[in-house]
Design an enzyme around this catalytic site. Structure first.
Site, PDB file in Angstrom:
ATOM      1  N   CYS A   4       0.881  -0.947   0.041  1.00 23.24           N
ATOM      2  CA  CYS A   4      -0.093  -0.218   0.196  1.00 23.24           C
ATOM      3  C   CYS A   4       0.835   1.232  -0.114  1.00 23.24           C
ATOM      4  CB  CYS A   4      -1.059  -0.018   1.293  1.00 23.24           C
ATOM      5  SG  CYS A   4      -1.997   1.574   1.355  1.00 23.24           S
TER       6      CYS A   4
ATOM      7  N   CYS B  21      -5.566  -2.172   7.100  1.00 22.29           N
ATOM      8  CA  CYS B  21      -6.549  -1.113   6.718  1.00 22.29           C
ATOM      9  C   CYS B  21      -7.880  -1.769   6.507  1.00 22.29           C
ATOM     10  CB  CYS B  21      -6.044  -0.220   5.891  1.00 22.29           C
ATOM     11  SG  CYS B  21      -5.485  -0.538   4.469  1.00 22.29           S
TER      12      CYS B  21
END
EC number: 2.8.1.13
Length: 380
Positions: free
Chosen positions: A115, A211
């Protein structure tokens, strides 16, 4: 709270008030204080809240909305404009699909590393540039410095929060365009600054875990995307002692969630995952946290990413450095040799629960050299 911090752009000849910085605002205290410190130094500061997950999930939606409202409240308090952007498609294509493929292969990936490389320091950076940013900034606990014309990644000052491990896959060109305002500050001081300035995020709990999973049980989340593949749990001698619902739900060194409890005729010592046998769909477990099968002396990696290729060791001869094979692990001394486009790392001391799919990250002092995905481990 008075705090002395050196200018964040010492190599940029322009005064701060001519430099636009867009801060990645997560709705947490770290990005909030990053924006505050930049504002205090006179930069033209804007914020950007990015939404990276679009799946229809009520809990995740509520969390994202709370984060957005907190980010908006902080930006209003600091009198800075807040942009919003949806990078969910890029996240799915470049992070989440890789995450699923790795779990299908019964490896244990670290999507936060991907990410950072693909979203926060690529898509966000490109988007911010289109908005007129000279630099982006994030609330990571890490630092950069210049050496021989290269931007090097350094550990954050706070050893308990250093996040260089998660940033090792980002390139030096991206770091040259990024500011890390809290890299020289310890976490308690960050919270104190936020509280003193009345920022709503000052006592907000740190986010943990992946997340897009949020607070959900990992197994429940994974079952949504990957079908269960039940098999047997065996000891180191191949004796069946239980059942598992899928190798992908387990990782090397895991103790909790095995569901085997007391095994007749065996000691009461806890069981740990030592190996995942993909060919036979067997989960191998051993008793005792210091069982020899939990340790390895050597690992091989996939393609090595050097943050500063021009300064990287040639590996024409063995290279000594330290390494981490997971976040928060104390650094371990090892010797690197070339292995195709990857490396072989041989450790001075046996390492516990080194896990294929995770990343090995290498250091010289407080400089992060880079890293790579762990492919295999070996016990000498």
């Amino acid at each position: 709270m008075a705090i002395e911090i050196a200018p964040f752009t010492p190599n940029d000849p322009r005064p701060a008030n001519e430099i636009t910085v867009i801060v990645g605002m997560s709705g947490g205290v770290d990005s909030s204080v990053s924006a505050l410190l930049l504002k205090q130094q006179g930069y033209k500061v804007e914020g950007l809240f990015m939404k990276n997950w679009d799946e229809d999930d009520g809990t995740e939606y509520c969390t994202a909305m709370t984060d957005l409202m907190d980010a908006a409240a902080v930006c209003q308090k600091l009198d800075i404009h807040l942009h919003t952007a949806n990078f969910a498609r890029q996240y799915w294509d470049n992070v989440f699909e890789y995450f699923l493929e790795e779990y299908k292969a019964c490896r244990t990936p670290n999507p936060d590393i991907l990410c950072n490389r693909e979203i926060k320091f690529k898509v966000f950076l490109e988007y911010a540039k289109k908005l007129g940013a000279d630099y982006i900034a994030t609330g990571h606990y890490t630092r950069t410095s210049q050496h021989e014309g290269c931007t090097q990644l350094r550990k954050g000052l706070d050893p308990n929060k250093d996040q260089s491990y998660f940033l090792h896959a980002v390139g030096e060109q991206e770091f040259a365009q990024t500011l890390f305002p809290i890299g020289d500050i310890e976490k308690p001081q960050v919270r104190a600054i936020a509280e003193e300035r009345g920022l709503v995020t000052h006592n907000k709990k740190d986010s943990t875990g992946i997340c897009f999973i949020g607070e959900r049980r990992f197994k429940d989340f994974l079952e949504t995307y990957l079908p269960a593949q039940p098999g047997v749990i065996v000891d180191e001698n191949g004796v069946e002692i239980g059942k598992h619902q899928g190798l992908m739900y387990h990782t090397i060194g895991q103790r909790q969630g095995l569901g085997i409890g007391g095994v007749p005729g065996r000691p009461e010592a806890p069981w740990y995952v030592a190996e995942k046998r993909l060919q036979t769909n067997q989960l191998v477990v051993v008793q005792g946290s210091n069982h020899p099968l939990l340790f390895s002396n050597e690992l091989t990696t996939g393609a090595m990413h050097w943050i500063n290729p021009r300064l990287a060791p040639t590996l024409s001869e063995p290279f000594r450095c330290t390494a981490k094979t997971r976040y928060r692990q104390p650094e371990q001394w090892c010797t690197l040799t070339a292995n195709g486009d990857g490396v072989i790392a041989v450790f001075d001391e046996p390492q516990r629960a080194v896990t294929p799919g995770q990343s090995a990250v290498f250091y010289q002092g407080d400089i992060c050299l880079g890293g790579a995905v762990i492919e295999t481990t070996r016990k000498h």
